[in-house]
Design a protein around this motif. Structure first.
Motif, PDB file in Angstrom:
ATOM      1  N   VAL A 410       0.784  -1.340   0.089  1.00 49.75           N
ATOM      2  CA  VAL A 410       0.041   0.031  -0.143  1.00 49.75           C
ATOM      3  C   VAL A 410       0.941   1.392   0.106  1.00 49.75           C
ATOM      4  CG1 VAL A 410      -1.770   1.335   1.354  1.00 49.75           C
ATOM      5  CG2 VAL A 410      -1.736  -1.222   1.335  1.00 49.75           C
ATOM      6  N   ASP A 414      -1.157   6.395   2.346  1.00 48.46           N
ATOM      7  CA  ASP A 414      -2.649   5.740   2.582  1.00 48.46           C
ATOM      8  C   ASP A 414      -2.533   4.725   3.761  1.00 48.46           C
ATOM      9  OD1 ASP A 414      -3.479   6.764   0.302  1.00 48.46           O
ATOM     10  OD2 ASP A 414      -3.175   5.072  -0.968  1.00 48.46           O
ATOM     11  N   GLY A 450       2.652   0.642   4.835  1.00 48.97           N
ATOM     12  CA  GLY A 450       2.530   0.351   3.638  1.00 48.97           C
ATOM     13  C   GLY A 450       3.097  -1.160   3.296  1.00 48.97           C
TER      14      GLY A 450
END
Length: 488
Positions: A410, A414, A450
């Protein structure tokens, strides 16, 4: 230009001589309002010289261009087109440089051995990182900067990447082949940003590694407080060429920087530049000779291996090394560097630079002399005599290089701002991290937002903490639990 001038220092002296009375911040009014107990520790001079940059050091409209003159002298001194002073450290400067190359959701090639400040920049900007793997020394469990070939391959796979960022020298003093990486970038019309936080001194002596501007980098970020004579948080970023416009770089710095810059930091940067131009060659003649003597003497201490070119440089390793970083492997003692560093501070009032699972390091600069060298050597000799007492039997489980690299599942932004939960570390295997997990120093994240966590990396961090590792940016600094993205 007259490199014997120091515009900021001279303006500060004029401010003092003029007997000006400020009705502006800072509120201590040159120390008159400061608690005497504070002045007794910090000194009167600190507060007397802590004045505003505008309506203080310069007038309301900055008509004397004091800062601009000092920055122009710095640029000329090191062979850059432009230089910008920052009083928010290279952590801010490198973010400014990144934002001048790429924007939200655009790709940037980044060496995975980047400092946590680079990861913070990715989180803030929404830039999509394309990670370029370092060159791993599997025998010594150490990462050297990525090769030019690795950047070439990354550009081939991601031709839409807006540019590249590489960290060199590393905190261990190892350097990449910047000229080759710059050529890879420029063949595609893409800029190269170099996080050269540990290399502010490199322009001032020919026996030091090649500095980024000489190697063709477009932007180079330096931490003058690390290896120079700047105050903590002093940073300069340098620009050359036409791939990044100076007004763009300056606007990105304005976006992130403070509107209340420290004149104390500016003045120290100004004076350091003059010192290096006038005396740098001689100062580093002496510093390099002293470091070489210290290296030789440490290598004679039983159980200490001092790393040099033969260990860190060559095919598949670094291209060069700054020998002022004295890196010592103590793994023969079966003692972690964490224990060794703590023992040296407690018993000899010695503060070391890096301490990882098997190495300690001492940073030498132009400020060191025979006295500081002897202090270090005496302490290390005594450490060797007490090594047996420091053995704990708590190993740090460092996985092989292939299992240290995590999948970027990711975007960092985010993951950091997404819905999260805290889970026990044993249950975090396979989950996506939403925080940085950074053994510090040197400050290179083992896991970042992420990335998909693995049992190997989690066990490395937990065993490291149990042995004395510090992971300061984790929500749970003991890494008994980890912040991860919530699974719906």
């Amino acid at each position: 230009m007259n490199q014997s001038k120091a515009p900021i220092l001279e303006a500060l002296a004029a401010y003092h001589a003029g007997g000006q009375t400020p009705f502006t911040p800072p509120g201590h009014k040159q120390g008159r309002g400061t608690d005497p107990r504070v002045r007794a520790v910090l000194g009167d001079a600190v507060f007397r010289s802590d004045v505003l940059a505008t309506s203080g050091l310069d007038d309301r409209t900055s008509s004397h261009a004091v800062l601009e003159a000092a920055q122009a002298l710095m640029a000329e001194a090191v062979g850059a087109d432009r230089a910008f002073f920052s009083t928010c450290g290279s952590s801010l400067s490198v973010k400014s440089a990144m934002l001048s190359v790429a924007g939200p959701h655009e790709k940037l090639l980044v060496g995975r051995d980047a400092h946590k400040s680079v990861v913070s920049g990715l989180i803030l900007s929404g830039i999509r990182p394309v990670w370029v793997d370092p060159q791993w020394d599997a025998e010594r469990h150490l990462a050297h900067p990525p090769s030019a070939e690795a950047f070439e391959a990354a550009f081939a796979e991601h031709p839409d990447a807006r540019g590249a960022l590489v960290t060199t020298p590393t905190p261990y003093g190892t350097c990449s082949d910047l000229a080759a990486i710059a050529e890879v970038c420029h063949e595609r019309g893409r800029p190269l940003v170099v996080d050269e936080a540990w290399g502010a001194h490199l322009p001032f002596h020919p026996d030091l590694p090649t500095w980024a501007m000489d190697a063709g980098a477009d932007v180079c970020v330096t931490s003058v407080h690390k290896m120079g004579s700047g105050l903590e948080q002093s940073s300069v970023f340098h620009l050359q060429g036409d791939l990044i416009q100076p007004e763009v770089l300056k606007s990105r710095e304005d976006l992130l920087g403070t509107t209340s810059p420290s004149v104390l930091m500016y003045a120290a940067l100004d004076g350091w530049r003059r010192q290096m131009v006038e005396q740098g060659r001689v100062l580093y003649d002496d510093a390099l000779a002293l470091a070489e003597q210290v290296r030789t003497r440490i290598s004679r201490i039983d159980g200490m291996q001092v790393h040099g070119r033969e260990d860190f440089c060559g095919p598949g390793k670094a291209a060069d090394i700054d020998l002022l970083q004295i890196v010592i492997d103590i793994s023969a003692w079966e003692v972690t560097s964490y224990r060794a560093a703590d023992w040296l501070r407690e018993n000899h009032r010695i503060n070391l630079h890096i301490g990882d699972h098997r190495r300690i390091s001492a940073q030498f600069t132009h400020a060191d002399d025979d006295s500081t060298a002897e202090t270090l050597l005496t302490a290390l000799t005594d450490l060797a005599a007490h090594a047996g007492e420091l053995r704990t039997g708590q190993p740090v489980h460092v996985p092989p290089p292939s299992r240290l690299r995590l999948e970027q599942a990711v975007l960092p932004r985010d993951a950091f701002f997404g819905a999260t939960e805290q889970v026990p570390w044993e249950k975090a295997d396979g989950r996506i991290a939403s925080e940085m997990l950074t053994p510090y120093p040197p400050g290179i994240p083992a896991a970042l937002p992420g990335e998909r966590l693995t049992k190997d990396v989690l066990r490395y961090l937990r065993s490291g903490v149990e042995a004395g590792m510090v992971v300061p940016d984790a929500v749970d600094t003991n890494v008994e639990s980890v912040r991860v993205l919530r699974e719906d």
